[in-house]
Write a protein that holds these residues in place. Structure first.
Motif, PDB file in Angstrom:
ATOM      1  N   ILE A 204       0.843  -1.232  -0.169  1.00 15.74           N
ATOM      2  CA  ILE A 204      -0.161   0.074  -0.029  1.00 15.74           C
ATOM      3  C   ILE A 204       0.836   1.297   0.145  1.00 15.74           C
ATOM      4  CG2 ILE A 204      -1.787   1.335   1.517  1.00 15.74           C
ATOM      5  CD1 ILE A 204      -2.796  -1.223   2.280  1.00 15.74           C
ATOM      6  N   SER A 205       2.017   1.501   0.833  1.00 16.74           N
ATOM      7  CA  SER A 205       2.826   2.433   0.710  1.00 16.74           C
ATOM      8  C   SER A 205       3.544   2.689  -0.419  1.00 16.74           C
ATOM      9  CB  SER A 205       3.886   2.085   1.873  1.00 16.74           C
ATOM     10  OG  SER A 205       4.751   1.129   1.512  1.00 16.74           O
ATOM     11  N   ASP A 206       3.459   1.818  -1.242  1.00 17.59           N
ATOM     12  CA  ASP A 206       3.907   1.982  -2.595  1.00 17.59           C
ATOM     13  C   ASP A 206       3.096   2.842  -3.710  1.00 17.59           C
ATOM     14  OD1 ASP A 206       6.505   0.540  -2.390  1.00 17.59           O
ATOM     15  OD2 ASP A 206       5.790  -1.047  -3.109  1.00 17.59           O
ATOM     16  N   LEU A 207       1.850   2.896  -3.010  1.00 20.81           N
ATOM     17  CA  LEU A 207       0.859   3.565  -3.585  1.00 20.81           C
ATOM     18  C   LEU A 207       0.261   4.825  -3.116  1.00 20.81           C
ATOM     19  CD1 LEU A 207      -1.484   0.268  -4.514  1.00 20.81           C
ATOM     20  CD2 LEU A 207       0.437   1.360  -5.667  1.00 20.81           C
ATOM     21  N   ILE A 208       0.345   4.911  -1.823  1.00 21.25           N
ATOM     22  CA  ILE A 208       0.114   6.223  -1.155  1.00 21.25           C
ATOM     23  C   ILE A 208       1.059   6.539  -0.091  1.00 21.25           C
ATOM     24  CG2 ILE A 208      -2.426   5.945  -1.719  1.00 21.25           C
ATOM     25  CD1 ILE A 208      -3.016   4.979   1.266  1.00 21.25           C
ATOM     26  N   PRO A 209       0.930   7.687   0.313  1.00 14.37           N
ATOM     27  CA  PRO A 209       2.225   8.102   1.374  1.00 14.37           C
ATOM     28  C   PRO A 209       1.740   7.826   2.638  1.00 14.37           C
ATOM     29  CG  PRO A 209       1.004  10.124   0.503  1.00 14.37           C
ATOM     30  CD  PRO A 209       0.367   8.913  -0.138  1.00 14.37           C
ATOM     31  N   ALA A 346     -18.275   5.579  -7.067  1.00 17.77           N
ATOM     32  CA  ALA A 346     -17.205   6.459  -6.732  1.00 17.77           C
ATOM     33  C   ALA A 346     -17.127   7.843  -7.616  1.00 17.77           C
ATOM     34  CB  ALA A 346     -15.725   5.693  -6.844  1.00 17.77           C
ATOM     35  N   LYS A 347     -17.340   7.499  -8.977  1.00 23.39           N
ATOM     36  CA  LYS A 347     -17.458   8.549  -9.824  1.00 23.39           C
ATOM     37  C   LYS A 347     -18.376   9.674  -9.495  1.00 23.39           C
ATOM     38  CE  LYS A 347     -17.909   9.548 -14.694  1.00 23.39           C
ATOM     39  NZ  LYS A 347     -17.979   9.218 -16.037  1.00 23.39           N
ATOM     40  N   ARG A 348     -19.478   9.048  -8.946  1.00 25.39           N
ATOM     41  CA  ARG A 348     -20.763  10.120  -8.851  1.00 25.39           C
ATOM     42  C   ARG A 348     -20.432  10.718  -7.259  1.00 25.39           C
ATOM     43  NH1 ARG A 348     -25.409   9.265 -11.517  1.00 25.39           N
ATOM     44  NH2 ARG A 348     -25.198   7.718 -13.061  1.00 25.39           N
ATOM     45  N   LYS A 352     -11.605  10.109  -7.362  1.00 23.78           N
ATOM     46  CA  LYS A 352     -10.548   9.930  -8.536  1.00 23.78           C
ATOM     47  C   LYS A 352     -10.030   8.500  -8.106  1.00 23.78           C
ATOM     48  CE  LYS A 352     -11.396  13.755 -10.913  1.00 23.78           C
ATOM     49  NZ  LYS A 352     -10.451  14.926 -10.878  1.00 23.78           N
ATOM     50  N   LYS A 353      -9.929   7.636  -9.046  1.00 25.49           N
ATOM     51  CA  LYS A 353      -9.338   6.316  -8.967  1.00 25.49           C
ATOM     52  C   LYS A 353      -7.716   6.752  -9.280  1.00 25.49           C
ATOM     53  CE  LYS A 353      -9.459   1.374  -9.936  1.00 25.49           C
ATOM     54  NZ  LYS A 353      -9.975   0.406 -10.619  1.00 25.49           N
ATOM     55  N   VAL A 354      -7.067   6.405  -7.923  1.00 26.45           N
ATOM     56  CA  VAL A 354      -5.651   6.730  -8.042  1.00 26.45           C
ATOM     57  C   VAL A 354      -4.826   5.685  -8.915  1.00 26.45           C
ATOM     58  CG1 VAL A 354      -3.648   6.950  -6.498  1.00 26.45           C
ATOM     59  CG2 VAL A 354      -5.676   8.035  -5.790  1.00 26.45           C
ATOM     60  N   VAL A 355      -5.189   4.066  -8.476  1.00 23.75           N
ATOM     61  CA  VAL A 355      -4.463   3.220  -9.145  1.00 23.75           C
ATOM     62  C   VAL A 355      -5.198   1.839  -8.739  1.00 23.75           C
ATOM     63  CG1 VAL A 355      -2.952   2.861  -7.131  1.00 23.75           C
ATOM     64  CG2 VAL A 355      -2.190   2.083  -9.380  1.00 23.75           C
ATOM     65  N   GLU A 356      -5.007   0.811  -9.575  1.00 26.44           N
ATOM     66  CA  GLU A 356      -5.411  -0.285  -9.300  1.00 26.44           C
ATOM     67  C   GLU A 356      -4.171  -1.124  -9.707  1.00 26.44           C
ATOM     68  OE1 GLU A 356      -8.363  -4.099 -10.745  1.00 26.44           O
ATOM     69  OE2 GLU A 356      -9.151  -1.824 -10.706  1.00 26.44           O
ATOM     70  N   LYS A 357      -3.522  -1.949  -8.884  1.00 26.29           N
ATOM     71  CA  LYS A 357      -2.398  -2.780  -8.946  1.00 26.29           C
ATOM     72  C   LYS A 357      -2.508  -3.845  -8.194  1.00 26.29           C
ATOM     73  CE  LYS A 357       2.774  -2.366  -8.504  1.00 26.29           C
ATOM     74  NZ  LYS A 357       3.927  -1.505  -8.060  1.00 26.29           N
ATOM     75  N   TRP A 363      -8.970   4.706  -4.302  1.00 24.56           N
ATOM     76  CA  TRP A 363      -9.686   6.012  -5.053  1.00 24.56           C
ATOM     77  C   TRP A 363      -9.142   7.162  -3.860  1.00 24.56           C
ATOM     78  CZ3 TRP A 363     -11.488   0.982  -5.207  1.00 24.56           C
ATOM     79  CH2 TRP A 363     -12.355   0.844  -6.573  1.00 24.56           C
ATOM     80  N   ARG A 364      -9.629   8.241  -4.459  1.00 21.42           N
ATOM     81  CA  ARG A 364      -9.162   9.422  -3.470  1.00 21.42           C
ATOM     82  C   ARG A 364     -10.421  10.451  -3.499  1.00 21.42           C
ATOM     83  NH1 ARG A 364      -3.986  13.858  -3.451  1.00 21.42           N
ATOM     84  NH2 ARG A 364      -4.323  14.168  -1.434  1.00 21.42           N
ATOM     85  N   LYS A 365     -10.722  10.963  -2.429  1.00 19.89           N
ATOM     86  CA  LYS A 365     -12.007  11.943  -2.423  1.00 19.89           C
ATOM     87  C   LYS A 365     -11.342  13.366  -2.565  1.00 19.89           C
ATOM     88  CE  LYS A 365     -14.902  13.974   1.403  1.00 19.89           C
ATOM     89  NZ  LYS A 365     -15.216  13.588   2.690  1.00 19.89           N
TER      90      LYS A 365
END
Length: 625
Positions: A204-209, A346-348, A352-357, A363-365
């Motif tokens: 997870i830390s590879d994807l978000i800080p 999520a779109k509604r 924003k989708k950050v990544v799928e890995k 996703w991010r608010k």
């Protein structure tokens, strides 16, 4: 000249008398203060009252270890005209039957069966009526032991404290929990992290800080035994883990026994008991919550409690369905439809989708709602809520509308204000206070509260030696206000469940989260959403003055006894009159207690009642011959 001599003698005599009177008066005041100081001095520690496991209750010493403890007990009869019950007239409260040893009053499975199964409402809070309240002490199991100290407790717990092997069998392949002789071991595994929680968090830390202090508060929905939250702690991230009391027996109980923050809870029809904009990240690892159903109701609730710019992490069905669909025993079409539906919700919500890995999707608010409001011209649902208190969360139904964010002046501005990175966040002025949105509380009062808690902690360290010896891990502040107690404890290996009484004015739980701490709303006329024997130390400052006219304080004290571990400690702060009422009741609850002075001295009307729950257990049921 001869006529002036007698007058001079008279003046001199008067001067001597006045000097003598002032001198005697000064000595009287001096000796009174010295006497008050000597005879009301607080005990130096609680060492003698915290005894070893399996000791006999009759051998427990009192709260004070001071040789002059008899003189240290304050006599309020003669000074305050309050009649204190003698030991001969104490109303002894009996132990409950052993069948209640695991009793959770508001999440009782038997009571829950009476309620609607739609949307799992039967697993929400359903508290006993006044006539159903128990007037007895919840017993510990016969072989109860003091839990392991942190950090060893993260990996081990005594089997006798929570005698449930179900998860070790049901989740054996997933490495949730294993039985090793007289103890449980927690390998750190999970359904979606077979390599362990540590490796999963690294992914997870590879994807978000996760490691720079910008993420501090997390919520784990459907947490299992809370290994995700347990391993986040070493990264200075504190997670509120929750799960229902369901077929995965005792999962939240195991989390708390490990020394990891957790509570019984479920996403059903009511809001989670947390304020808006509370968490920096939300997480679901195969939590089995139907995110796409009910018009996206549950994702809308996650959106409410996420901070602007916060992240939502999802692993498990339907993510990476092309790899796992056979093992999940579902069709490819079904899983694809579910993921498409989640993506649409999520779109509604303007996420924003950050990544799928691999097995993870993030996703991010948004930081604010400028673009989201504009998008309602195209995306009609869900609409933005109107005339709603976003922090209202005690028995409040979820709604299929987006909780509005505070207004901003630019698209790059963080709605509600920016929080500092941890650890500066703990003592920085929270945005809610900085913006003036908490009535009666400003930056100056916030600083005064921090200074107040420095003085209190200095005093507590003198009178409660286990506080600095690693004896405590799970702590609850029943009336947390601005979270000053949690902040004062930040350098110790403890965590604090900061409770703000429901419908408080002002409501300060949002401030506590902005400081980087966690907590919950609670009406203290009802039971807490936790298992018995889950807290080491409970702090109750001014709480009973608030509740003494709302409900019977005996039941509040019995609830405190239920959630307090054997040999656990309670600190009450209140007026003398209230503390005497409390002590009269706790004398019949197998507690040892002592009233002592405020840290500022004997002239402060607020006093402290320090209490220790003695060690005792229920009796094992004898098998019939």
């Amino acid at each position: 000249m001869a006529n002036e001599s007698p007058k001079q003698h008279q003046l001199e005599a008067k001067r001597k008398r006045l000097t003598w009177i002032l001198g005697v008066s000064g000595l009287c005041v001096l000796f009174y203060v010295l006497g008050a100081w000597q005879h009301t001095a607080a005990p130096t520690n609680l060492a003698q009252s915290i005894t070893k496991v399996a000791c006999d209750v009759s051998n427990l010493s009192g709260v004070s270890s001071n040789p002059s403890s008899q003189s240290a007990v304050l006599d309020f009869n003669s000074h305050h005209q309050i009649q204190i019950n003698s030991t001969d007239s104490v109303n002894e409260i009996p132990p409950c039957d052993m069948s209640y040893s695991e009793y959770t009053p508001c999440q009782d499975p038997q009571r829950g069966r009476k309620f609607d199964r739609n949307m799992l409402k039967y697993r929400e809070r359903h508290c006993p009526t006044k006539d159903e309240l128990l007037l007895c002490l919840i017993p510990a199991p016969p072989k109860y032991k003091t839990p392991f100290k942190w950090p060893q407790s993260r990996d081990y717990a005594w089997y006798d404290n929570i005698p449930h092997k179900e998860l070790s069998i049901e989740k054996a392949v997933q490495n949730w929990i294993q039985v090793e002789g007289d103890r449980f071991r927690f390998p750190g595994g999970g359904t979606m992290f077979p390599r362990g929680a540590d490796a999963y968090i690294d992914d997870i830390s590879d994807l978000i800080p996760l490691n720079d202090g910008s993420i501090r508060t997390a919520i784990d929905t459907g947490c299992g035994v809370a290994s995700w939250g347990a391993y986040l702690l070493k990264r200075n991230i504190i997670s509120m883990s929750f799960a229902p009391r369901d077929t995965h027996e005792a999962q939240v109980w195991f989390a708390l026994e490990r020394g990891v923050p957790a509570m019984i809870g479920i996403m059903a029809s009511q809001r989670l008991p947390y304020p808006a904009r509370a968490f920096d990240v939300a997480h679901c690892s195969r939590c089995l919550i139907p995110w796409h159903q009910n018009d996206g109701l549950y994702l809308i609730e996650v959106d409410r409690v996420l901070r602007p710019g916060g992240y939502w992490i999802l692993s498990g069905p339907p993510i990476h369905w092309k790899k796992y669909w056979r093992g999940w025993e579902r069709t490819e079409e079904d899983l694809k439809q579910e993921q498409d539906a989640i993506e649409d919700v999520a779109k509604r919500l303007c996420w924003k989708k950050v990544v799928e890995k691999g097995d993870l999707s993030v996703w991010r608010k948004p930081l604010n709602h400028i673009e989201c409001i504009a998008s309602r011209k195209i995306l009609k649902t869900p609409h933005i809520c109107k005339s709603d208190n976003p922090d209202a969360a005690w028995y409040k139904d979820m709604e299929t509308c987006i909780t509005p964010l505070p207004e901003v002046s630019g698209s790059d501005e963080v709605a509600g204000g920016v929080v500092e990175k941890w650890p500066a966040r703990a003592f920085a002025i929270p945005p809610r206070i900085r913006s003036g949105s908490i009535p009666g509380i400003n930056a100056e009062k916030f600083k005064e509260d921090n200074d107040l808690w420095k003085d209190r902690m200095a005093h507590y360290k003198k009178i409660i030696s286990p506080l600095t010896q690693g004896r405590f891990r799970n702590i609850m502040d029943m009336n947390a206000q601005l979270g000053g107690f949690a902040a004062a404890l930040v350098k110790y290996p403890v965590w604090v469940m900061n409770v703000v009484p429901a419908n408080s004015n002002p409501d300060t739980l949002g401030v506590i989260y902005e400081r980087g701490f966690i907590g919950s709303y609670q009406d203290w006329c009802e039971a807490v959403s936790t298992y018995p024997r889950t807290y080491d130390l409970i702090h109750a400052g001014g709480l009973f003055s608030i509740y003494q006219d709302r409900c019977d304080i005996t039941h509040i004290l019995l609830e405190m006894d239920r959630i307090l571990r054997p040999e656990g400690t309670v600190i009450f702060r209140d007026t003398v009159e209230v503390l005497v009422k409390i002590q009269t009741i706790t004398n019949g609850m197998r507690w040892k207690s002592q009233i002592m002075d405020h840290e500022s001295g004997p002239f402060n009307p607020e006093k402290i009642l320090l209490a220790v729950k003695t060690y005792w257990t229920g009796q094992a049921k004898q098998k019939q011959q």
